[in-house]
Write a protein that holds these residues in place. Structure first.
Motif, mmCIF file in Angstrom:
data_model
loop_
_atom_site.group_PDB
_atom_site.id
_atom_site.type_symbol
_atom_site.label_atom_id
_atom_site.label_comp_id
_atom_site.label_asym_id
_atom_site.label_seq_id
_atom_site.Cartn_x
_atom_site.Cartn_y
_atom_site.Cartn_z
ATOM 1 N N LEU A 1 0.341 -0.992 0.129
ATOM 2 C CA LEU A 1 -0.351 -0.094 0.540
ATOM 3 C C LEU A 1 0.982 1.474 0.180
ATOM 4 O O LEU A 1 0.859 2.208 -0.551
ATOM 5 C CB LEU A 1 -1.259 -0.074 1.199
ATOM 6 N N ILE A 2 1.727 1.335 0.906
ATOM 7 C CA ILE A 2 3.231 2.722 0.527
ATOM 8 C C ILE A 2 3.383 2.748 -0.266
ATOM 9 O O ILE A 2 3.615 3.693 -1.099
ATOM 10 C CB ILE A 2 4.070 2.635 2.166
ATOM 11 N N PHE A 3 4.189 1.620 -0.702
ATOM 12 C CA PHE A 3 4.795 2.173 -2.059
ATOM 13 C C PHE A 3 3.996 1.969 -3.458
ATOM 14 O O PHE A 3 4.412 2.987 -4.345
ATOM 15 C CB PHE A 3 5.862 0.703 -2.853
ATOM 16 N N GLY A 4 3.003 1.394 -3.345
ATOM 17 C CA GLY A 4 1.602 2.046 -4.551
ATOM 18 C C GLY A 4 1.373 3.302 -4.141
ATOM 19 O O GLY A 4 1.445 4.222 -5.431
ATOM 20 N N VAL A 5 1.272 3.878 -3.348
ATOM 21 C CA VAL A 5 0.874 4.976 -2.831
ATOM 22 C C VAL A 5 2.433 5.959 -3.158
ATOM 23 O O VAL A 5 2.069 7.340 -3.838
ATOM 24 C CB VAL A 5 0.151 5.653 -1.358
ATOM 25 N N PHE B 1 3.872 4.982 -5.306
ATOM 26 C CA PHE B 1 4.213 4.996 -7.583
ATOM 27 C C PHE B 1 3.617 6.115 -7.720
ATOM 28 O O PHE B 1 3.783 6.970 -8.589
ATOM 29 C CB PHE B 1 3.965 3.387 -7.744
ATOM 30 N N VAL B 2 2.277 6.594 -7.291
ATOM 31 C CA VAL B 2 0.842 7.346 -8.194
ATOM 32 C C VAL B 2 1.454 8.447 -7.543
ATOM 33 O O VAL B 2 1.040 9.506 -8.514
ATOM 34 C CB VAL B 2 -0.231 6.708 -7.231
ATOM 35 N N VAL B 3 1.905 9.272 -6.650
ATOM 36 C CA VAL B 3 2.519 10.152 -6.083
ATOM 37 C C VAL B 3 3.665 10.621 -7.307
ATOM 38 O O VAL B 3 3.529 11.539 -7.354
ATOM 39 C CB VAL B 3 2.978 10.532 -5.068
ATOM 40 N N ALA B 4 4.443 9.821 -7.416
ATOM 41 C CA ALA B 4 5.824 9.856 -8.393
ATOM 42 C C ALA B 4 5.778 9.520 -9.961
ATOM 43 O O ALA B 4 6.571 10.205 -10.151
ATOM 44 C CB ALA B 4 7.039 9.098 -7.951
ATOM 45 N N LEU B 5 3.791 9.312 -10.539
ATOM 46 C CA LEU B 5 4.423 9.008 -11.927
ATOM 47 C C LEU B 5 4.423 10.312 -12.083
ATOM 48 O O LEU B 5 4.752 10.105 -13.733
ATOM 49 C CB LEU B 5 2.977 8.187 -11.709
ATOM 50 N N PRO B 6 3.506 11.392 -12.025
ATOM 51 C CA PRO B 6 3.654 13.195 -12.951
ATOM 52 C C PRO B 6 5.129 13.393 -12.496
ATOM 53 O O PRO B 6 4.639 13.852 -13.205
ATOM 54 C CB PRO B 6 1.999 13.014 -12.149
#
Length: 77
Positions: free
Chosen positions: A25-29, A31-36
């Motif tokens: 969950l933490i690394f998924g969030v 990754f979503v924050v870092a994607l843009p």
């Protein structure tokens, strides 16, 4: 320690399952924050460089978040 064994873990509590879910969950969030940010700071039409930058940023954001959450919740990592 419980005298009953579970299918997922060897102990009666679900500590290992919760740790894996919390890590995902933490690394998924992260990754979503870092994607843009990866696509903003490394505009590349192939998408390879932004993906590597995104993975690196996710590690930089996610690791301190995971370690801080583990310390705050009192669990061992």
């Amino acid at each position: 320690m419980s005298k009953y064994r579970t299918v997922i873990g060897l102990r009666g509590d679900d500590f290992d399952v919760n740790r894996s879910a919390r890590l995902a969950l933490i690394f998924g969030v992260a990754f979503v924050v870092a994607l843009p940010l990866g696509f903003i700071f490394a505009p590349d039409p192939t998408g390879v460089v932004p993906l590597f930058l995104t993975a690196g940023l996710a590690a930089v954001i996610g690791l301190p978040a995971y370690l801080g959450f583990a310390r705050a919740s009192g669990s061992e990592s």
